[in-house]
Design a protein around this motif. Sequence first.
Motif, short mmCIF file in Angstrom:
data_model
loop_
_atom_site.label_atom_id
_atom_site.label_comp_id
_atom_site.label_asym_id
_atom_site.label_seq_id
_atom_site.Cartn_x
_atom_site.Cartn_y
_atom_site.Cartn_z
N THR A 217 30.97 83.86 -50.88
CA THR A 217 31.44 83.26 -52.12
C THR A 217 30.31 83.27 -53.15
N VAL A 218 30.58 83.87 -54.29
CA VAL A 218 29.57 83.94 -55.35
C VAL A 218 30.21 83.48 -56.66
N SER A 219 29.37 83.05 -57.57
CA SER A 219 29.83 82.68 -58.90
C SER A 219 29.33 83.70 -59.91
N GLY A 220 30.07 83.84 -60.98
CA GLY A 220 29.67 84.76 -62.05
C GLY A 220 29.94 84.14 -63.40
N SER A 221 29.14 84.49 -64.37
CA SER A 221 29.34 83.96 -65.72
C SER A 221 29.17 85.08 -66.74
N GLY A 222 29.87 84.93 -67.83
CA GLY A 222 29.78 85.89 -68.92
C GLY A 222 29.77 85.17 -70.25
N GLU A 223 29.11 85.76 -71.21
CA GLU A 223 28.97 85.12 -72.52
C GLU A 223 29.00 86.17 -73.62
N ILE A 224 29.83 85.94 -74.61
CA ILE A 224 29.91 86.82 -75.76
C ILE A 224 29.58 86.01 -77.01
N ALA B 242 34.28 88.26 -72.18
CA ALA B 242 33.39 87.36 -71.44
C ALA B 242 33.83 87.27 -69.98
N LEU B 243 35.13 87.25 -69.74
CA LEU B 243 35.65 87.18 -68.38
C LEU B 243 35.30 88.43 -67.59
N SER B 244 35.38 89.58 -68.24
CA SER B 244 35.00 90.84 -67.59
C SER B 244 33.53 90.82 -67.21
N GLU C 32 39.23 81.45 -61.67
CA GLU C 32 38.70 81.27 -63.02
C GLU C 32 38.27 79.82 -63.17
N ARG C 33 36.99 79.62 -63.46
CA ARG C 33 36.44 78.26 -63.46
C ARG C 33 36.42 77.58 -64.82
N MET C 34 36.38 78.32 -65.91
CA MET C 34 36.24 77.67 -67.21
C MET C 34 36.96 78.48 -68.26
N GLN C 35 37.76 77.81 -69.06
CA GLN C 35 38.41 78.48 -70.17
C GLN C 35 37.39 78.69 -71.29
N GLY C 36 37.56 79.79 -71.99
CA GLY C 36 36.61 80.09 -73.05
C GLY C 36 36.86 79.28 -74.29
N SER D 279 33.62 81.72 -66.72
CA SER D 279 32.99 81.49 -65.42
C SER D 279 34.02 81.71 -64.31
N VAL D 280 33.60 82.38 -63.24
CA VAL D 280 34.50 82.66 -62.13
C VAL D 280 33.82 82.38 -60.80
N GLU D 281 34.64 82.16 -59.78
CA GLU D 281 34.17 82.10 -58.39
C GLU D 281 34.92 83.19 -57.64
N VAL D 282 34.17 84.06 -56.96
CA VAL D 282 34.76 85.23 -56.32
C VAL D 282 34.40 85.24 -54.83
N LYS D 283 35.38 85.57 -53.99
CA LYS D 283 35.16 85.64 -52.55
C LYS D 283 35.30 87.10 -52.09
N PHE D 284 34.27 87.61 -51.38
CA PHE D 284 34.27 88.95 -50.84
C PHE D 284 34.22 88.91 -49.32
N LEU D 285 34.87 89.88 -48.68
CA LEU D 285 34.71 90.05 -47.25
C LEU D 285 33.48 90.91 -46.97
#
Length: 210
Positions: free
Chosen positions: A12-19, A138-140, A170-174, A201-207
Amino acid sequence: MYSQSIHQRVMTVSGSGEIKAQPTVAVIQLGVVTESQSLTQAQQENARVMNQVIESIVKLGLPREAIQTADYSISPQYDYDSGTQVFRGYQVMNMISVTIEDINQTGEVIDTAVQNGANQVSNIQFSVKNPEVLYQRALSEALNDAYMKARSMARTMGLQLEPTPVKVIERMQGGGIPLAKAETFAAATPIEPGQLEIRASVEVKFLFFS
């Protein structure tokens, strides 16, 4: 392919983007506050001045649909003399919200409104016309950030990562966050909208497997 429980093979990892973007729209609140011992007089004077304020703004080229009532209140006012409450009169407050699509006109709108009787100016907000487009960018970026983190961790630990995530949250609305605000009001009011930050901001789960 995976014989163990999925919970043992999920990263489980988190990611963030900003425009960042230049604001294109300003929304301000302008108000008229009047007081009188007579409620009727306070209301009539307030209506007269507010109509004058609205007409002055419309003459600047703003459409009437860009002006909306934001708040209207009537409240009794009291003074206190030696602990005794003494009725002073009534206060009437009428606040309007004005949307300005030519952001360079913001200072002129404020000055014109004040010159025509507005005695309350507050809550200046800056935004863009199509914030959802910037939020998608930003989400991308947030998703790409999460994937790069997962790849880096997997490589460091000698694991193989499934590139397709099993879950994305999706963790946070822009939204537009102003980095600079309007300066103190004065004649020829200077307005510095600065920039907006559109964040995701997102939280993503990978196998993964070894």
